[in-house]
Structures are given as structure tokens and as C-alpha cells.
Design an enzyme around this catalytic site. Structure first.
Site, PDB file in Angstrom:
ATOM      1  N   GLU A   1       0.291   5.273   0.585  1.00 23.89           N
ATOM      2  CA  GLU A   1      -0.643   6.321   1.005  1.00 23.89           C
ATOM      3  C   GLU A   1      -0.227   7.688   0.476  1.00 23.89           C
ATOM      4  O   GLU A   1       0.897   7.881   0.006  1.00 23.89           O
ATOM      5  CB  GLU A   1      -0.734   6.355   2.532  1.00 23.89           C
ATOM      6  CG  GLU A   1      -1.375   5.118   3.102  1.00 23.89           C
ATOM      7  CD  GLU A   1      -1.512   5.135   4.610  1.00 23.89           C
ATOM      8  OE1 GLU A   1      -2.165   4.238   5.130  1.00 23.89           O
ATOM      9  OE2 GLU A   1      -0.965   6.049   5.286  1.00 23.89           O
TER      10      GLU A   1
ATOM     11  N   GLU B   1      -3.124  -4.708  -2.868  1.00 21.69           N
ATOM     12  CA  GLU B   1      -3.718  -5.644  -3.816  1.00 21.69           C
ATOM     13  C   GLU B   1      -3.818  -5.021  -5.206  1.00 21.69           C
ATOM     14  O   GLU B   1      -3.439  -5.625  -6.209  1.00 21.69           O
ATOM     15  CB  GLU B   1      -5.118  -6.070  -3.355  1.00 21.69           C
ATOM     16  CG  GLU B   1      -5.135  -6.809  -2.037  1.00 21.69           C
ATOM     17  CD  GLU B   1      -5.345  -5.908  -0.829  1.00 21.69           C
ATOM     18  OE1 GLU B   1      -4.708  -4.827  -0.737  1.00 21.69           O
ATOM     19  OE2 GLU B   1      -6.138  -6.286   0.056  1.00 21.69           O
TER      20      GLU B   1
ATOM     21  N   CYS C   1      -4.094   0.653  -2.493  1.00 23.80           N
ATOM     22  CA  CYS C   1      -3.925  -0.549  -1.684  1.00 23.80           C
ATOM     23  C   CYS C   1      -2.899  -1.489  -2.312  1.00 23.80           C
ATOM     24  O   CYS C   1      -2.658  -1.457  -3.521  1.00 23.80           O
ATOM     25  CB  CYS C   1      -5.253  -1.285  -1.554  1.00 23.80           C
ATOM     26  SG  CYS C   1      -6.554  -0.373  -0.715  1.00 23.80           S
TER      27      CYS C   1
ATOM     28  N   ASN D   1       0.837  -1.196   0.000  1.00 26.47           N
ATOM     29  CA  ASN D   1       0.000   0.000   0.000  1.00 26.47           C
ATOM     30  C   ASN D   1       0.875   1.250   0.000  1.00 26.47           C
ATOM     31  O   ASN D   1       1.943   1.279   0.590  1.00 26.47           O
ATOM     32  CB  ASN D   1      -1.007  -0.008   1.163  1.00 26.47           C
ATOM     33  CG  ASN D   1      -0.390  -0.107   2.539  1.00 26.47           C
ATOM     34  OD1 ASN D   1       0.518  -0.893   2.777  1.00 26.47           O
ATOM     35  ND2 ASN D   1      -0.915   0.669   3.481  1.00 26.47           N
TER      36      ASN D   1
ATOM     37  N   CYS E   1     -10.698  -3.332  -3.496  1.00 24.56           N
ATOM     38  CA  CYS E   1      -9.773  -4.362  -3.975  1.00 24.56           C
ATOM     39  C   CYS E   1     -10.523  -5.612  -4.411  1.00 24.56           C
ATOM     40  O   CYS E   1     -10.159  -6.254  -5.398  1.00 24.56           O
ATOM     41  CB  CYS E   1      -8.739  -4.688  -2.906  1.00 24.56           C
ATOM     42  SG  CYS E   1      -7.539  -3.352  -2.686  1.00 24.56           S
TER      43      CYS E   1
ATOM     44  N   CYS F   1     -10.128  -5.109   1.002  1.00 25.26           N
ATOM     45  CA  CYS F   1     -11.220  -4.143   1.153  1.00 25.26           C
ATOM     46  C   CYS F   1     -12.183  -4.275  -0.031  1.00 25.26           C
ATOM     47  O   CYS F   1     -11.905  -4.987  -1.001  1.00 25.26           O
ATOM     48  CB  CYS F   1     -10.670  -2.727   1.245  1.00 25.26           C
ATOM     49  SG  CYS F   1     -10.044  -2.063  -0.319  1.00 25.26           S
TER      50      CYS F   1
END
Length: 160
Positions: A64, A75, A73, A62, A115, A112
Site C-alpha cells: 500500500e 496478485e 495488489c 500487497n 487483478c 479484485c
């Protein structure tokens, strides 16, 4: 009216060492990726590793951003890179791991919603399920043999 029952089947392993060696190796690649995460705001590091049918392993972590919607993210970082670098390869297996700098993450942490939708897109595209293993920093590991177990009523391109 017809009632439809949707079931989810998952495999739960008590620890990483119970998995086949190839999956342990893939999860170790995800753990290494997790260590490269840039998560100064959430302090929640996630790593992903994807095994392709050409035996390549693609990793992602990830990333940010102070403008939260601009982050990505682990994934999706890995999926989009795999799709860009190896557009004809099938994604066979994905390993995910997450850790927090604020608390111990000893429960399996699934992808999430965003994802899950991104994984679903590639599962539909390749017409082949993506096996997903996920865990926290330690403890149990969950395996789903397809994204459809995590997102059973997938939104996909046939409805467009």
C-alpha cells in the site's frame, strides 16, 4: 435475438488439507508472502504464489501507499514480476490468501477486478488457462480452473 447463458464452475474444498500436496505447498508460499504485506491503511494482508511451467514459484504481497492508487495488489505484484523475470514461462497455478487485522477472514476471497483483468491478460498472452485457488486466512478454499470463470466476458487485445 439469441439468449446466451454463461455458467461458472468452481471447486470448493472445506479446508486446505483436502487439496493435493503440491497445491497445499503453493498456498503455504502464498501465506508466507501474505505475512510480508505492507498494509498499514487497510490492515488487509494478501499473499499470492504462482507456479510457472519451469517449476519456479513467484510470490507477491500487497504493497500500500498513502496515495492509494500507487499501491499494488499481491496478485499483480506476483504476475508482473513473473512476466518480467520469466517472460517465456507459462503461469500454471496461482494461490491467493487474505487476512484482516480487523476481523477473521474465514471466507474465500477472490481477486479484485483489476487483478482479474491482469490475470486475464496473461491467460490470453500464453493461450493457456491459469488455475486459481483462493481462501481467507482459514476455512474453505475455492478453485477456478481458469480466470474465465471469474471474469467470463474478458476484455482482451483482439478488440483493440
Amino acid at each position: 435475438m439469441k439468449e446466451v447463458k454463461i455458467e461458472t464452475r468452481l471447486e470448493v474444498y472445506d479446508k486446505l488439507e483436502e487439496l493435493p500436496q503440491s497445491i497445499q505447498d503453493l498456498m503455504k508460499a502464498a501465506i508466507e508472502a501474505r505475512d510480508t504485506a505492507y498494509a498499514p491503511y487497510s490492515k488487509f494482508n494478501v499473499g499470492a504464489a504462482i507456479l510457472l511451467d519451469n517449476n519456479e514459484i513467484i510470490i507477491g504481497s500487497n504493497q500500500e501507499n498513502a496515495s492509494y492508487p500507487s499501491g499494488l495488489c499481491a496478485e499483480r505484484t506476483a504476475i508482473y514480476y513473473a512476466g518480467a523475470k520469466y517472460p517465456e514461462a507459462k503461469m500454471l497455478t496461482m494461490a491467493l490468501t487474505a487476512s484482516s487485522k480487523n476481523q477473521v477472514t474465514d471466507k474465500p476471497i477472490p481477486p479484485c477486478g483489476a487483478c482479474r483483468q491482469a490475470i486475464a491478460e496473461y491467460e490470453v498472452k500464453q493461450e493457456y488457462p491459469i488455475q486459481i485457488y483462493f481462501m481467507g486466512a482459514k476455512g474453505k478454499v475455492v478453485c477456478s480452473n481458469s480466470l474465465s470463470n471469474l471474469l467470463p466476458l474478458v476484455f482482451e487485445n483482439s478488440v483493440l
